[in-house]
Design a protein around this motif. Structure first.
Motif, PDB file in Angstrom:
ATOM      1  N   ARG A 109      68.449  41.872  36.703  1.00  0.00           N
ATOM      2  CA  ARG A 109      67.688  40.641  36.912  1.00  0.00           C
ATOM      3  C   ARG A 109      68.621  39.521  37.374  1.00  0.00           C
ATOM      4  O   ARG A 109      68.299  38.764  38.292  1.00  0.00           O
ATOM      5  CB  ARG A 109      66.967  40.224  35.624  1.00  0.00           C
ATOM      6  N   SER A 110      69.795  39.419  36.727  1.00  0.00           N
ATOM      7  CA  SER A 110      70.778  38.406  37.133  1.00  0.00           C
ATOM      8  C   SER A 110      71.279  38.677  38.544  1.00  0.00           C
ATOM      9  O   SER A 110      71.490  37.756  39.330  1.00  0.00           O
ATOM     10  CB  SER A 110      71.959  38.387  36.160  1.00  0.00           C
ATOM     11  N   MET A 111      71.482  39.972  38.848  1.00  0.00           N
ATOM     12  CA  MET A 111      71.939  40.354  40.185  1.00  0.00           C
ATOM     13  C   MET A 111      70.926  39.918  41.238  1.00  0.00           C
ATOM     14  O   MET A 111      71.268  39.341  42.277  1.00  0.00           O
ATOM     15  CB  MET A 111      72.103  41.879  40.221  1.00  0.00           C
ATOM     16  N   GLY A 112      69.653  40.175  40.944  1.00  0.00           N
ATOM     17  CA  GLY A 112      68.599  39.738  41.855  1.00  0.00           C
ATOM     18  C   GLY A 112      68.562  38.226  41.975  1.00  0.00           C
ATOM     19  O   GLY A 112      68.401  37.680  43.068  1.00  0.00           O
ATOM     20  N   GLY A 113      68.738  37.544  40.841  1.00  0.00           N
ATOM     21  CA  GLY A 113      68.753  36.083  40.860  1.00  0.00           C
ATOM     22  C   GLY A 113      69.903  35.530  41.671  1.00  0.00           C
ATOM     23  O   GLY A 113      69.757  34.554  42.421  1.00  0.00           O
ATOM     24  N   THR A 114      71.080  36.156  41.533  1.00  0.00           N
ATOM     25  CA  THR A 114      72.258  35.720  42.287  1.00  0.00           C
ATOM     26  C   THR A 114      72.035  35.903  43.783  1.00  0.00           C
ATOM     27  O   THR A 114      72.301  34.998  44.584  1.00  0.00           O
ATOM     28  CB  THR A 114      73.501  36.524  41.840  1.00  0.00           C
ATOM     29  N   LEU A 115      71.531  37.077  44.156  1.00  0.00           N
ATOM     30  CA  LEU A 115      71.240  37.337  45.571  1.00  0.00           C
ATOM     31  C   LEU A 115      70.156  36.394  46.085  1.00  0.00           C
ATOM     32  O   LEU A 115      70.276  35.829  47.177  1.00  0.00           O
ATOM     33  CB  LEU A 115      70.786  38.786  45.757  1.00  0.00           C
ATOM     34  N   GLY A 116      69.103  36.222  45.284  1.00  0.00           N
ATOM     35  CA  GLY A 116      67.997  35.347  45.697  1.00  0.00           C
ATOM     36  C   GLY A 116      68.467  33.921  45.924  1.00  0.00           C
ATOM     37  O   GLY A 116      68.125  33.295  46.929  1.00  0.00           O
ATOM     38  N   THR A 117      69.280  33.408  44.976  1.00  0.00           N
ATOM     39  CA  THR A 117      69.771  32.036  45.100  1.00  0.00           C
ATOM     40  C   THR A 117      70.644  31.878  46.338  1.00  0.00           C
ATOM     41  O   THR A 117      70.465  30.952  47.131  1.00  0.00           O
ATOM     42  CB  THR A 117      70.577  31.640  43.843  1.00  0.00           C
ATOM     43  N   ALA A 118      71.611  32.798  46.499  1.00  0.00           N
ATOM     44  CA  ALA A 118      72.536  32.699  47.629  1.00  0.00           C
ATOM     45  C   ALA A 118      71.804  32.834  48.966  1.00  0.00           C
ATOM     46  O   ALA A 118      71.991  32.029  49.882  1.00  0.00           O
ATOM     47  CB  ALA A 118      73.615  33.775  47.511  1.00  0.00           C
ATOM     48  N   ILE A 119      70.943  33.846  49.065  1.00  0.00           N
ATOM     49  CA  ILE A 119      70.269  34.118  50.346  1.00  0.00           C
ATOM     50  C   ILE A 119      69.223  33.041  50.657  1.00  0.00           C
ATOM     51  O   ILE A 119      69.203  32.480  51.757  1.00  0.00           O
ATOM     52  CB  ILE A 119      69.613  35.512  50.320  1.00  0.00           C
ATOM     53  N   PHE A 120      68.370  32.736  49.682  1.00  0.00           N
ATOM     54  CA  PHE A 120      67.280  31.795  49.946  1.00  0.00           C
ATOM     55  C   PHE A 120      67.797  30.377  50.204  1.00  0.00           C
ATOM     56  O   PHE A 120      67.280  29.676  51.071  1.00  0.00           O
ATOM     57  CB  PHE A 120      66.273  31.800  48.798  1.00  0.00           C
ATOM     58  N   LEU A 121      68.820  29.934  49.442  1.00  0.00           N
ATOM     59  CA  LEU A 121      69.363  28.597  49.705  1.00  0.00           C
ATOM     60  C   LEU A 121      70.086  28.561  51.045  1.00  0.00           C
ATOM     61  O   LEU A 121      70.063  27.555  51.751  1.00  0.00           O
ATOM     62  CB  LEU A 121      70.288  28.151  48.578  1.00  0.00           C
ATOM     63  N   SER A 122      70.761  29.677  51.413  1.00  0.00           N
ATOM     64  CA  SER A 122      71.394  29.740  52.730  1.00  0.00           C
ATOM     65  C   SER A 122      70.345  29.631  53.836  1.00  0.00           C
ATOM     66  O   SER A 122      70.519  28.901  54.812  1.00  0.00           O
ATOM     67  CB  SER A 122      72.164  31.058  52.893  1.00  0.00           C
ATOM     68  N   VAL A 123      69.241  30.356  53.660  1.00  0.00           N
ATOM     69  CA  VAL A 123      68.146  30.285  54.639  1.00  0.00           C
ATOM     70  C   VAL A 123      67.590  28.870  54.695  1.00  0.00           C
ATOM     71  O   VAL A 123      67.368  28.309  55.779  1.00  0.00           O
ATOM     72  CB  VAL A 123      67.028  31.294  54.269  1.00  0.00           C
TER      73      VAL A 123
END
Length: 545
Positions: free
Chosen positions: A430-444
């Protein structure tokens, strides 16, 4: 609870026969409540930090002149908490939960103190990384300890206590975050620095309480520690998360980005090889993932983490930048989301306790999450606030019905000796998904914002404010000084940029909805993991006829 409570005399077991001293691991309600006090202190520390940060981040980033670098502070925290989570699970399975829970609180306190001393966003990111090492143990170990002492079927009775912690932190956190962020100086120190300094006295109090009340029976089992797996995991994840954060600046096909891809791939391959070599003693034993419940739990938790963090990171930004709310007000405006989570969790928990069935709740939760993300993608600069708040309630209900039932399902599906590593595996993904989501979505988000903002000014027939160039995303406080005719197109462009994030999160969540349909329904155990381990140990020690 004193140590004596773990060595009670023999008593009748559920089947009527006498049980030996080991079986005293069946905790009474009073003993469970005593342990819960210690766990709730640690969880309050982590929950309060998250809710305070949600409303203070914009002020901190503006003050450190790094609004468009704020993802670093969030991502650094998530990287270290993600990587440390399975280590805590494995080490606590071997050596006991208590010392590692105390260690996690201690590291969190040190990281908080350093965060308060930060002079720029890069320092803040580094110190948030230290904080994350502590946070990785606070949540996963609390959940593992509950798995130890409370049977899966009864766990819902005690869920309310954890929800009370999150609810309290969610109400107090935004108010404190807004107060500190809005104060120029408190005791000769920048107001926002108290967001971190506040953790120090709370953390010390938590350590004292945990040291006094958290005494669990534990049988030490010597194992090899999978350090190669831990190192390989760091080598695999850090470059990939870094390129997710920096790719828009470097260029996705640049030399630095390609180097990160290669190093990350090598690290992940090395991690799989290390896990195969260490077999049962691996950080994340690959055998666990042959269990269908664990495999579905890990996959759906990754997807849920992406959708949850990626979606929710943008809500406080929307409230502050588009709706013009102060940090304190934005925090209070997030309360409908908290109400949704608490309601969803309580209803799911009570129904699981009564029926013994859990599979339906992650399915309903995922449907509600997907619906809320679809609705969030439709909100604009002029959408009434009450509509946004109703969508928050819907998303909260989805999360509340999804998270705890999935943890319960996974804990119920594994051996009592693997409660720690199984719980931390789900939390890790869940944390891994959150980390990826935060990095990718904020970058987008920051990639599309300049174009969206420029387009909104063009469509409104208004000239961009001088020197903004599509919006100065290092310090967004200038919006508050603009006349409404100039500020409104900026808000429209910002809202349009957020739509892209929600549509991406929706696509991810729809995949998650398909995954949870594969979750099997296994009858919930009536015994706690601690009691089952004690019974197994007593049976192994009994003379064989």
């Amino acid at each position: 609870m004193s140590n004596s409570s773990t060595t009670a005399p023999a008593e009748a077991g559920p089947g009527g026969g006498a049980r030996g001293p080991q079986a005293s691991a069946d905790f009474t309600h009073r003993q469970i409540i005593t342990v819960l006090i210690g766990l709730m202190m640690g969880m309050f520390l982590a929950a309060l930090d998250q809710t305070i940060m949600a409303t203070a981040t914009r002020t901190i980033a503006d003050d450190l002149n790094g609004f468009n670098l704020q993802a670093w502070a969030t991502t650094a925290f998530l990287i270290t908490s993600t990587i440390s989570t399975p280590l805590y699970g494995k080490l606590s399975d071997i050596y006991g939960r208590r010392p590692f829970f105390l260690f996690a609180i201690g590291v969190f306190i040190v990281g908080s103190m350093l965060c308060g001393l930060s002079q720029n966003m890069y320092e803040l990111a580094a110190f948030r990384a230290i904080q994350g090492i502590g946070a990785g143990g606070l949540m996963s170990l609390a959940l593992a300890i509950i798995g130890d002492i409370v049977p899966p079927r009864e766990r819902a009775k005690y869920q309310g206590f954890f929800l009370a912690v999150f609810g309290t932190a969610s109400v107090i956190g935004p108010i404190l975050g807004g107060f500190f962020a809005g104060a120029d100086r408190i005791l000769w120190v920048d107001g926002w620095r108290w967001v971190f300094y506040l953790n120090v006295p709370i953390g010390i109090a938590a350590m004292i309480v945990v040291a006094r009340v958290l005494h669990l029976p534990h049988q030490r089992t010597d194992h090899r520690i999978d350090w190669p797996g831990a190192v390989a995991l760091i080598v695999g994840l850090v470059p990939l998360l870094t390129v997710a954060e920096q790719g828009r600046d470097w260029g996705w096909g640049s030399g630095r980005a390609l180097a990160c891809y290669v190093i990350g791939a090598v690290g992940l391959v090395a991690f799989v090889l290390a896990e195969r070599a260490y077999k049962e003693e691996a950080l994340l034993p690959l055998r666990l993932f042959r269990n269908r419940t664990v495999a579905v739990g890990a996959t759906s938790s990754t997807i849920l983490g992406m959708a949850m963090f990626g979606g929710l990171m943008t809500v406080p930004l929307y409230l502050q930048i588009v709706k013009g709310s102060s940090p304190t007000t934005a925090g209070l405006q997030m309360i409908p989301f908290v109400i949704g989570i608490m309601t969803g969790s309580i209803v799911a928990g009570q129904l699981i306790a009564r029926t013994g069935r859990y599979r339906i709740f992650p399915i309903i939760g995922s449907i509600l999450m997907a619906a809320s993300l679809a609705l969030f993608s439709l909100i604009g600069a002029d959408t009434p606030l009450w509509k946004t708040m109703l969508i928050m309630v819907l998303m909260g209900l989805g999360l509340g019905g999804n998270m705890q039932p999935m943890i319960t399902a996974v804990q119920n599906a594994v051996s009592p000796r693997e409660i720690g590593v199984a719980t931390s595996s789900v939390t890790f993904f869940r944390s891994m998904g959150g980390t990826l989501g935060t990095a990718i979505f904020l970058s987008v988000l920051f990639n599309v914002l300049p174009g969206k903002i420029s387009g909104a000014y063009t469509e409104a027939g208004v000239q961009l404010p001088p020197g903004q160039g599509g919006g100065d995303l290092n310090d967004t406080s200038f919006i508050n000084k603009l006349p409404e005719a100039l500020a409104h197109p900026f808000k429209v462009g910002f809202a349009d940029g957020i739509h892209v994030v929600y549509l991406l999160a929706l696509a991810v969540m729809l995949i998650g909805l398909v995954v949870v349909f594969f979750l099997p329904e296994i009858p919930l155990a009536q015994r706690s993991a601690q009691a089952q381990r004690a019974e197994d140990a007593a049976a192994a020690a009994a003379p064989r006829g």
